[in-house]
Design an enzyme around this catalytic site. Structure first.
Site, PDB file in Angstrom:
ATOM      1  N   LEU A  62      -5.453  -1.303   1.149  1.00 45.54           N
ATOM      2  CA  LEU A  62      -5.098   0.741   0.151  1.00 45.54           C
ATOM      3  C   LEU A  62      -4.172   0.212   2.511  1.00 45.54           C
ATOM      4  CD1 LEU A  62      -8.318   1.921  -0.475  1.00 45.54           C
ATOM      5  CD2 LEU A  62      -6.119   1.187  -2.042  1.00 45.54           C
ATOM      6  N   CYS A  63      -3.451  -0.248   2.170  1.00 43.75           N
ATOM      7  CA  CYS A  63      -2.638  -0.002   3.541  1.00 43.75           C
ATOM      8  C   CYS A  63      -2.032   0.222   3.430  1.00 43.75           C
ATOM      9  CB  CYS A  63      -3.219  -0.634   4.209  1.00 43.75           C
ATOM     10  SG  CYS A  63      -3.786  -2.452   4.753  1.00 43.75           S
ATOM     11  N   GLY A  64      -1.437  -0.106   1.856  1.00 43.20           N
ATOM     12  CA  GLY A  64       0.709   0.032   1.839  1.00 43.20           C
ATOM     13  C   GLY A  64       1.151  -1.490   2.461  1.00 43.20           C
TER      14      GLY A  64
END
Lengths: 141, 288
Positions: free
Chosen positions: B88-90
């Site tokens: 969930l960090c691009g």
């Protein structure tokens, strides 16, 4: 005013202390040393122990460090403190541990790894579903 | 009204997702600031060390540590791959891995075989899928990485270098450019890249060594390299939080748009249902 020497105590994770002092004591590899201002250039390893800093107004400050390096120049003392107790066999054990972890993980036994794998599989499944949905929409539209 | 109810539940579910992404965005923002502080806090240590090392290297030219030796012909090289533990960090991790794949391909074409050490769960997962010789790993460093968690992994690489198993060590991690931009970089760690010559000594002076120059230099070099790896890890943590913040902001915005659109659809459905009901009543009354 008494002569002073600047003291910097730094570790890899941040600065611990910085300021002038009239005297610094530390446990070097070959015994305790006391550093007065204008001490000649000196470098040594430090054993785990106390670093005492005597400030201008006669107070003493104590810092416990778990080893490191001491660097002395006539106007500045730098203590490069370790953040952990270091010894050859301890380092060796840490290295072996890191190796073992890699082997375990690649053999695929650990729970965390199963989790990562499941996550990638889930991501793939979601992507497939999305593609199917798109196809359906195109057919309908 | 069957459609309207479905839409309502969908809106509610998107709203709760939006709450989560908003919360994650704010948490990431505060963690990023702390990580940035940690990044700058570790700098004086490495700088001081580099100063002492370059002095020692100049003062004792007869002793060359293997880390500072000349480049030797490369057959195998080691990469320390720094990644995040969580997703969930691009595109943070995938960008790094893409960069790494290109690098590996280039090395293989030149006949150089790579080996790896991984830091963080994502890198480990990547090599499991991609395939690669992973020598050591450490995971779950948390938001506040500690040097002692890295000692083992770094030592495996340094030992391999000293025994001649590998001929160079690189560290692959993300560089924090600013909050919006993180760029993957691969830096050479060992042999040490000679920086620009520091102030060449105007007059000769030397330290008093305890016990001797060699022991001191050995201890310093290992710590210096560890601190460089530590810095990469801390920088990567800052990148992770920044990337997560941006990704979560985009997610929250998207959720907002989606809610808006669905609300419109819902209102139309509701309106249609009411209109239908009224016309049914009216036509019913007219028929009587």
């Amino acid at each position: 005013m008494a002569m002073t020497i600047r003291v910097d105590i730094v570790s890899a994770e941040g600065a611990i202390h910085s300021g002038p002092a009239t005297m610094v004591y530390a446990t070097a590899d070959m015994g305790e040393v006391g550093i007065a201002p204008r001490h000649t250039a000196f470098i040594s390893r430090l054993k785990p122990g106390d670093v005492r800093v005597e400030t201008e107004n006669g107070e003493q400050e104590h810092f416990y460090i778990s080893g490191g390096m001491l660097e002395v120049q006539p106007s500045v003392v730098t203590v490069l403190a370790d953040t952990a107790v270091r010894a050859h066999d301890l380092d060796e054990a840490a290295a072996l541990d890191a190796k073992r972890r890699a082997e375990d993980a690649l053999a695929g036994h650990t729970a965390e790894f199963e989790y990562a794998k499941a996550q990638t599989e889930l991501a793939e499944a979601v992507a497939q579903l999305r593609a199917i949905e798109k196809l359906r929409k195109m057919k309908r539209g | 009204m069957a459609g309207a109810k479905e839409i309502r539940t969908k809106i509610a579910s998107i709203k709760s997702t939006q709450k989560i992404t908003k919360a994650m965005q704010m948490v990431a923002a505060s963690k990023m600031r702390k990580a940035q502080d940690r990044m700058s806090a570790s700098r004086p240590y490495a700088e001081k060390m580099l100063q002492v090392i370059s002095h020692l290297a100049q003062a004792t030219p007869e002793y060359r540590h293997s880390f500072m030796a000349e480049e030797r012909p490369r057959k195998r090289v080691g990469y320390i791959v720094v990644s995040s533990d969580r997703g969930l960090c691009g595109g943070l991790n995938s960008n790094l891995f893409r960069r790494l794949i290109a690098e590996i391909k280039e090395q293989r074409e030149a006949g150089v075989e790579p080996v790896f050490c991984t830091i963080g769960t994502k890198a480990l997962g990547f090599f499991k899928r991609f395939g690669g010789d992973v020598k050591a790993q450490s995971t779950h460093l948390g938001d506040k990485p500690h040097v002692e968690d890295l000692i083992g992994t770094v030592k495996v690489m340094l030992d391999a270098f000293e025994s001649g198993e590998i001929d160079a060590i690189y560290v692959a991690s993300n560089e924090f450019v600013n909050t919006m931009t993180q760029s993957p970089v691969i830096r050479q760690l060992v042999p040490l890249v000679p920086g620009e010559k520091q102030d060449s000594m105007p007059y000769h002076w030397d330290y008093i060594y305890e016990p001797d120059a060699k022991t001191v230099l050995d201890a310093l070099l290992t710590r210096y390299i560890e601190s460089l790896v530590y810095q990469s890890v801390v920088e990567n943590t800052a990148c992770e939080q920044a990337a997560r913040m941006v990704a979560m902001k985009a997610a929250s915005d998207n959720a907002g748009n989606l809610i808006g659109e669905l609300q419109l659809v819902y209102n139309k459905a509701r309106q249609a249902a009411i209109t239908q009901e009224i016309s049914e009543i009216v036509s019913g009354a007219a028929a009587v």
